[in-house]
Design an enzyme around this catalytic site. Structure first.
Site, PDB file in Angstrom:
ATOM      1  N   LYS A   2     -11.046  -1.789   7.139  1.00  0.00           N
ATOM      2  CA  LYS A   2      -9.773  -1.582   7.829  1.00  0.00           C
ATOM      3  C   LYS A   2     -10.054  -1.058   9.229  1.00  0.00           C
ATOM      4  O   LYS A   2     -10.548   0.066   9.378  1.00  0.00           O
ATOM      5  CB  LYS A   2      -8.909  -0.573   7.055  1.00  0.00           C
ATOM      6  CG  LYS A   2      -7.595  -0.236   7.759  1.00  0.00           C
ATOM      7  CD  LYS A   2      -6.741   0.709   6.935  1.00  0.00           C
ATOM      8  CE  LYS A   2      -7.180   2.144   7.036  1.00  0.00           C
ATOM      9  NZ  LYS A   2      -6.112   3.087   6.581  1.00  0.00           N
TER      10      LYS A   2
ATOM     11  N   ARG B 161       0.525  10.440   0.724  1.00  0.00           N
ATOM     12  CA  ARG B 161       0.923  11.525   1.618  1.00  0.00           C
ATOM     13  C   ARG B 161       2.069  12.347   1.041  1.00  0.00           C
ATOM     14  O   ARG B 161       2.481  13.343   1.644  1.00  0.00           O
ATOM     15  CB  ARG B 161       1.348  10.952   2.978  1.00  0.00           C
ATOM     16  CG  ARG B 161       0.266  10.167   3.685  1.00  0.00           C
ATOM     17  CD  ARG B 161       0.777   9.553   4.954  1.00  0.00           C
ATOM     18  NE  ARG B 161      -0.083   8.481   5.439  1.00  0.00           N
ATOM     19  CZ  ARG B 161       0.226   7.661   6.426  1.00  0.00           C
ATOM     20  NH1 ARG B 161       1.389   7.790   7.051  1.00  0.00           N
ATOM     21  NH2 ARG B 161      -0.602   6.710   6.793  1.00  0.00           N
TER      22      ARG B 161
ATOM     23  N   GLU C  86       0.853  -1.189   0.000  1.00  0.00           N
ATOM     24  CA  GLU C  86       0.000   0.000   0.000  1.00  0.00           C
ATOM     25  C   GLU C  86       0.889   1.238   0.000  1.00  0.00           C
ATOM     26  O   GLU C  86       1.673   1.440   0.932  1.00  0.00           O
ATOM     27  CB  GLU C  86      -0.910   0.007   1.230  1.00  0.00           C
ATOM     28  CG  GLU C  86      -1.754   1.263   1.361  1.00  0.00           C
ATOM     29  CD  GLU C  86      -2.494   1.338   2.689  1.00  0.00           C
ATOM     30  OE1 GLU C  86      -2.752   2.471   3.150  1.00  0.00           O
ATOM     31  OE2 GLU C  86      -2.809   0.280   3.273  1.00  0.00           O
TER      32      GLU C  86
END
Length: 211
Positions: free
Chosen positions: A133, A49, A45
């Site tokens: 999640k 950011r 993943e």
């Protein structure tokens, strides 16, 4: 036809550790992908950011086409479009908002939204999300919370992230409702900045032997 999320689940059965990556330098993408695969991992993943996040996804997919690479920190409709255009196999968000829900459209099937409560988990399931999640897992109750949720909500599947580490990953993965765990310890920002690819390989291999 097999969906990307089905492919992710199949890959997770082989290696249920998903490194959550912050990669500021695009040049690190290819060697990072190679190190993860050399360590036995099948899924990664890449968080959005950094400004390079989308390009890193592209380059990781080019370097290791069989590696399932998703985009993390997906917050807006623009993030959804950009991530899919970059070749993301799945999308991960820290939570869900009405605007993001609308923007996902047909991509809801490959999105893993963050939840922290039973009500959020039930709502996301009703909206059509197939995997959730628990986030931030450590603050939301961790292993104990997931164990408790598995009783009344046995049909829900999770990829907990946030506070998952080398020391507790096996505890999460022992639960029947956990498909995989996400964590940043396999390839930290420091590892990536230093190009410590042998360390990444070693940590991935060690993590897989401990589960």
């Amino acid at each position: 036809m097999t969906s990307s999320l089905d492919a992710l689940k199949a890959a997770a059965r082989r290696a249920p550790i998903v490194p959550v990556l912050v990669v500021p330098d695009v040049d690190a993408a290819a060697p990072l992908a190679e190190a993860l695969v050399a360590g036995g991992l099948t899924i990664a993943e890449v968080t959005l950011r950094t400004e390079s996040g989308l390009k890193v996804i592209e380059e990781m997919k080019k370097a290791q086409p069989d590696l399932i690479v998703g985009a993390g920190t997906v917050l807006t409709g623009e993030d959804v479009s950009n991530a899919m255009n970059a070749g993301s196999d799945f999308l991960v968000s820290p939570g869900m908002s009405p605007k993001l829900l609308d923007a996902l459209g047909d991509h809801k099937d490959i999105t893993i939204p963050g939840v922290a409560t039973a009500s959020e988990a039930m709502t996301r399931h009703e909206e059509g999300f197939r995997m959730l999640k628990l986030f931030p897992a450590a603050i939301a109750g961790g292993v104990g919370a997931l164990k408790a949720l598995s009783g009344p909500l046995p049909h829900l599947e999770f990829m907990p992230t946030g506070g998952v580490s080398a020391d507790n990953a096996a505890d999460y993965l022992a639960l029947p409702n956990v498909v995989a765990v996400g964590g940043s310890w396999i390839a930290t920002e420091k590892d990536v900045a230093a190009g410590a690819w042998s360390d990444v390989v070693a940590k991935a291999k060690t993590a897989l032997t401990r589960i």
